[in-house]
Design an enzyme around this catalytic site. Sequence first.
Site: not given
Ligand code: SAM
Length: 219
Positions: A62
């Site tokens: 993000s």
């Molecule tokens: N906070 C993260 C960072 O600092 O890199 C942001 C990662 S990205 C915006 C959102 C993440 O949510 C993705 O890696 C995606 O695979 C994950 N995601 C989506 N649905 C999910 C779920 N049900 N459980 C865990 N992770 C999930």
Amino acid sequence: MTDFAHLRRRMVEEDLRARGVRDYSVLRAMGTVPREAFVPEGLRARAYDDSPLPIGDGQTISQPYIVAFMVEALAPAGDDKALEVGSGSGYAAAVLASICREVYAIERIERLAVTGADALDKLHIRNVHVRYDDGSQGWADAAPFDVIMVSAGAPSVPETLRAQLAIGGRMVIPLGAGPRVQELVRITRKSQHEYIREDLADVRFVPLIGREGWGLEAL
Ligand code: SAM
């Protein structure tokens, strides 16, 4: 050689403080955690860009301002136990970990869970526990949590996560009727059965895919 410390200081001043991030512990955490350690090697020079960056598998780390905004909205304290759903690169978990006692981080893409845990390990960050799983189901064994940060957009607040919030605890979660555009919402648990909801900002996150999120067709 890139002067990352200089770029990080500039980011804190120009992209965070100048836009209204005020909490000292958040500014200190953002000024300490090396974002370059959480982005793919070829993108390190852009680690302090004022934008999200790709981390593979169609996912992103993000924008720094959004991470700071979400963490500030959670008002974490030193003794808090935190949950991050969608830990991706591990960056936001590292920011939370520099403020909170313990962080439980869940990621649904195995490769990201592994590289995120690896990046945290290389920085000797020992108070983050990473699990490869569906984070819409929370982390029952470690609940309740004082703060829950959901880093992917959901159609509604997962009831399982709501139940894992401690009384007095705060959750921030992007909520939207479609999988790509959301309102960032803060949920505060006031008592056993009472929660309050505040709308904070318009945001764009990748979808939360899971049992209490979107189906795979949202990808
Ligand atoms: N906070 C993260 C960072 O600092 O890199 C942001 C990662 S990205 C915006 C959102 C993440 O949510 C993705 O890696 C995606 O695979 C994950 N995601 C989506 N649905 C999910 C779920 N049900 N459980 C865990 N992770 C999930």
